[in-house]
Design an enzyme around this catalytic site. Structure first.
Site, PDB file in Angstrom:
ATOM      1  N   GLU A 206      -5.594   4.091   7.958  1.00  0.00           N
ATOM      2  CA  GLU A 206      -5.270   3.235   6.806  1.00  0.00           C
ATOM      3  C   GLU A 206      -5.604   1.815   7.216  1.00  0.00           C
ATOM      4  O   GLU A 206      -5.017   1.290   8.166  1.00  0.00           O
ATOM      5  CB  GLU A 206      -3.790   3.394   6.437  1.00  0.00           C
ATOM      6  CG  GLU A 206      -3.428   2.726   5.120  1.00  0.00           C
ATOM      7  CD  GLU A 206      -2.793   1.367   5.330  1.00  0.00           C
ATOM      8  OE1 GLU A 206      -3.547   0.362   5.296  1.00  0.00           O
ATOM      9  OE2 GLU A 206      -1.576   1.308   5.506  1.00  0.00           O
ATOM     10  N   CYS A 241       0.342  -4.129   3.773  1.00  0.00           N
ATOM     11  CA  CYS A 241      -0.947  -3.554   3.389  1.00  0.00           C
ATOM     12  C   CYS A 241      -1.055  -3.380   1.885  1.00  0.00           C
ATOM     13  O   CYS A 241      -2.157  -3.224   1.355  1.00  0.00           O
ATOM     14  CB  CYS A 241      -1.171  -2.223   4.083  1.00  0.00           C
ATOM     15  SG  CYS A 241       0.202  -1.070   3.933  1.00  0.00           S
TER      16      CYS A 241
END
Length: 430
Positions: A206, A241
């Site tokens: 990720e 994020c």
């Protein structure tokens, strides 16, 4: 000089035993709450409230993953009676892939750290785990490892070091899969190393996102939404994020744009995770100024910052993830066309007022579904629920595997391998 480290090889046991281990980890983590929050706060600058919430999320997801496998939901239910040659039954099961390397993230020292979701889902899948500690948080990592080691024994290990250690971990022949949360450059380096092995292995990376937010014309008249978005931009000093890094507004919504920019700049933020991240944030602000973009800038350090630009001014520097309390506000006439130009995202958000925005939303939504792993309606993307239906992933370059998630029970599937059993007698089935 070769790097020597031990890869854990002990299975965490049956599904029922895995639940016991994950529950024990959660209980031990909660018992050490005060020390964990104190040490993590000193190393990261994150607030007590944020870290306490993150600890609750971490213990909760450990228990959720334990329940998921103990209930048998991780096993495939695909059975084709009499479908094989000679009328043999075909049944699909899943098996653990083997030892998993987990790379602890800097911005979530608990939920994506040593005992975070990647570790929990790998253990739930039946895999031993080797954690690569984040260099910025050695004390937090060792503290969490000291909690895990007595419970997990030979199913757990930890290693410290820099890029050379990271690559050595991925190249180790006993490692069979990788879980990573971090930068695009870091994730790509691990992917390249994994692909170059004699036996390539999957890397579930990720790697970030700008998480675009599209405020449709009817919603742009509600200035309260600007305050909500500003809080999402600046929370945890913008080091999430899922932070909204790009907010797209109608060209006529100058009041909303100004209100959002001012709200971001006026929000006090705490220090960033590392000096390097703070320096990168300052450099990004400098790039804005030298490029001639007007900025709304806070007075503290680090400074929260917003810039308002026309869609025609968008370029790579404004469409790349900018880690920190910052946002690019875009005035645009064609939302769907702009959305179609974006790279893959973890999230995309629509703010709309119905019924006046219905047609615009109906046109925009299918494009965002192709671009993002999660689409949020009239909310902010920074709250990630740890539940069965959650998808924390997205198309490249947000992640390396758009079909997977690092949050929620489906995260377990990354570290399992399906096997079809044909004609095997029922009393011999594992």
């Amino acid at each position: 000089m070769s790097l020597v480290f031990h890869v854990p090889s002990t299975s965490p046991g049956t599904p029922a035993q895995r639940r016991e281990l994950l529950y024990a980890l959660a209980t031990a983590l909660e018992a050490a709450r005060d020390e964990v929050v104190k040490v993590a706060g000193e190393e990261t600058g994150l607030t007590e409230a944020r870290l306490n919430g993150e600890l609750d999320r971490t213990s909760g997801q450990l228990r959720l993953l334990g329940d998921y496998v103990a209930d048998g939901r991780h096993q495939s239910s695909r059975v084709s009676p009499g479908a094989g040659p000679g009328g043999a039954d075909i049944r699909q099961i899943v098996v653990p892939v083997g030892p998993v390397a987990v790379f602890a993230a800097s911005n979530f020292p608990l939920a994506f750290g040593v005992l975070g979701g990647d570790t929990g889902s790998a253990l739930a899948a039946g895999c031993p785990v080797l954690v690569k500690a984040h260099p910025a948080q050695p004390r937090t990592s060792e503290l969490l490892a000291s909690i895990a080691a007595p419970i997990l024994g030979g199913a757990f290990g930890i290693v410290h070091g820099g890029a050379d250690v990271s690559l050595a971990v991925v190249r180790h022949p006993e490692i069979k899969a990788v879980g990573f949360t971090g930068s695009l450059a870091g994730g790509r380096a691990l992917m390249d190393a994994a692909a170059a092995r004699p036996d390539p292995i999957p890397v579930y990376a990720e790697m970030g996102s700008i998480n675009p937010v599209f405020v449709l014309p009817g919603a742009a008249s509600d200035l309260d939404r600007a305050a909500t978005l500003a809080a999402a931009v600046t929370g945890s000093s913008g080091q999430l994020c899922t932070k909204p890094g790009l907010v797209v507004l109608p060209s006529s919504a100058t009041k909303f744009a100004t209100a959002l920019a001012e709200a971001v700049a006026e929000t006090p933020v705490h220090r960033m995770l590392t000096e390097g991240m703070a320096a990168a944030h300052a450099d990004w602000i400098g790039t804005l100024r030298t490029s001639g973009h007007a900025v709304s800038l806070g007075s503290a350090s680090p400074a929260a910052v917003a810039t308002i630009v026309d869609a025609a001014a968008l370029g790579e520097s404004l469409l790349s993830e900018h880690f920190g309390p910052s946002v690019v506000i875009v005035l645009a006439d064609d939302f769907t066309a702009l959305a179609a130009t974006l790279e893959g995202q973890l999230t995309a958000t629509i703010h709309a007022s119905l019924p006046e925005d219905a047609e615009d939303a109906r046109e925009l939504l299918p494009v965002l579904v192709q671009k993002a792993g999660r689409v949020v309606w009239n909310g902010v993307p920074t709250g990630v629920a740890v539940v069965d239906a959650m998808l924390h992933g997205g198309p490249w370059p947000a992640t390396s595997a758009a079909w997977s998630t690092s949050v929620g029970t489906a995260a377990v599937e990354r570290f399992q391998r399906p096997v079809a059993l044909q004609g095997v007698p029922t009393d011999l089935l594992p």
